[in-house]
Scaffold this active site. Structure first.
Site, mmCIF file in Angstrom:
data_model
loop_
_atom_site.group_PDB
_atom_site.id
_atom_site.type_symbol
_atom_site.label_atom_id
_atom_site.label_comp_id
_atom_site.label_asym_id
_atom_site.label_seq_id
_atom_site.Cartn_x
_atom_site.Cartn_y
_atom_site.Cartn_z
ATOM 1 N N LYS A 1 202.673 31.036 133.835
ATOM 2 C CA LYS A 1 202.218 30.009 132.878
ATOM 3 C C LYS A 1 202.210 30.602 131.467
ATOM 4 O O LYS A 1 201.249 31.279 131.082
ATOM 5 C CB LYS A 1 200.828 29.515 133.291
ATOM 6 C CG LYS A 1 200.209 28.506 132.334
ATOM 7 C CD LYS A 1 199.011 27.788 132.940
ATOM 8 C CE LYS A 1 198.344 26.882 131.930
ATOM 9 N NZ LYS A 1 197.311 26.029 132.488
ATOM 10 N N GLU B 1 198.760 33.493 133.786
ATOM 11 C CA GLU B 1 198.849 32.803 132.484
ATOM 12 C C GLU B 1 198.735 33.802 131.331
ATOM 13 O O GLU B 1 197.772 34.562 131.245
ATOM 14 C CB GLU B 1 197.737 31.753 132.352
ATOM 15 C CG GLU B 1 197.776 31.058 130.989
ATOM 16 C CD GLU B 1 196.771 29.915 130.837
ATOM 17 O OE1 GLU B 1 195.943 29.698 131.738
ATOM 18 O OE2 GLU B 1 196.821 29.238 129.789
#
Ligand code: 5MM
Length: 344
Positions: A220, A178
């Protein structure tokens, strides 16, 4: 089963058409803040009750393939005593765990942020795996200012993500990588695009250097959009066009799925933007789906407010957002679906 077979099986369960991920990995300070907004205390029992509410919501398994949990959740149970990871597994939902230890300033690099938690990660991962986790998540955060993120900030963060992802794959755990370029500030959409492109280029170089298998990870990212203080708002179509242009330049086709964070967008905006991405690029190499925290949970918290009597309504609110985001991940969402009461 070899580690490769294990990673492949988890990816196949996580990446399914019309499904996405629920991020429910609020750390203690974050869940305390979210509960304070609905004037309830973040006691151990309230945290447990809330997570049980989310994970037992009827019907969500049609739209949710994975849940990212906070560490303590792996040891919590539903009201009937079933461990929460088991509750999810019974519904065909994969349990993941946030394994980072939070963020702080990057030393000698003012304005840059770095995430902690690599020490002892492999050992922690083995424990989480024995508690039912099959994937993990680590988040690096980038603030935009005139000088940030610096080249040092971008390279140091990429190195952390790559080292984390390599440890995950060695342990048979699928990494969610992420990278959140924050929405805070008055920067333009073009500046966000420039920063997001630099951040992602560096991350994929680092993943390559660390032998991370791209087919066995999920990326992400943030969407590319103007800062929230910028005078000009962008439409969903403009956000989708700018985001996809960056992705085409930075994310290899081998990555099976890109699952967006919502980053402070309203639930409706997060859904509309995801839909615009899929409408603009229906045959993308990667799946384009969601891994939303706030954009899935905000209406749930508002409906729940800590009252047992409100659990059914709160679960309906979750099902509605999951269903609409599932539709958006297929490019089939329409804004007037928001006003429909139907839950199926
Ligand atoms: C749920 O929040 C996650 C953990 O944050 P903290 O460590 O600050 O408590 C966070 O990583 C989250 O998974 C992502 O940012 C996506 O959530 P949003 O709300 O941006 O969709």
């Amino acid at each position: 089963m070899t580690v490769t077979d294990e990673l492949q099986a988890t990816i196949e369960q996580m990446v399914q058409p019309g499904k996405g991920i629920l991020a429910a990995d609020e750390s203690l300070p974050t869940i305390t803040k979210r509960f304070a907004a609905i004037t309830i205390e973040a006691t151990k029992d309230n945290r447990r009750a809330y997570r049980a509410l989310l994970f037992t919501a009827p019907g969500i398994e049609e739209y949710i393939s994975g849940v990212i949990a906070f560490e303590e959740t792996l040891t919590q149970s539903s009201a009937d005593g079933t461990p929460l990871p088991e509750v999810l597994a019974q519904r065909g939902i994969v349990t993941g765990v946030n394994v980072d230890k939070g963020k702080g300033p990057l030393a000698l690099s003012p304005g840059d942020i770095i995430t902690y938690g690599l020490d002892g990660l492999a050992e922690r991962m083995q424990q989480y795996k024995s508690q039912g986790a099959r994937f993990a998540k680590w988040r690096e955060v980038y603030a935009i200012t005139e000088r940030n993120p610096t080249v040092l900030g971008i390279t140091a963060n990429a190195e952390m993500l790559a080292r984390y992802a390599a440890v995950c794959q060695e342990q048979g755990i699928v990494p969610i990588v992420e990278a959140e370029v924050l929405i805070d500030g008055d920067h333009s959409l073009a500046r966000c695009a420039e920063v997001t492109e630099a951040v992602q280029q560096e991350i994929f170089h680092a993943l390559h250097r660390h032998h991370v298998v791209l087919e066995h990870m999920i990326f992400k990212p943030n969407m590319v959009m103007p800062g929230k203080e910028h005078p000009v708002r962008a439409s969903a179509a403009e956000i989708a066009a700018a985001t996809l242009q960056v992705f085409r330049r930075t994310i290899p086709a081998a990555v099976p799925s890109i699952n967006f964070l919502s980053g402070g967008l309203s639930p409706e905006e997060a859904t509309a933007n995801l839909n615009a991405m899929n409408a603009a690029l229906p045959d993308a190499h990667w799946a384009l789906s969601f891994s939303y925290g706030r954009a899935l949970q905000q209406p749930v918290l508002q409906a729940w407010r800590g009252q047992a009597d409100n659990v059914v309504d709160a679960q309906r609110a979750l099902l509605k957002r999951a269903r609409l985001n599932g539709a958006a991940s297929r490019g089939e969402y329409q804004a007037n679906d928001e006003s429909m009461n139907s839950l199926s």
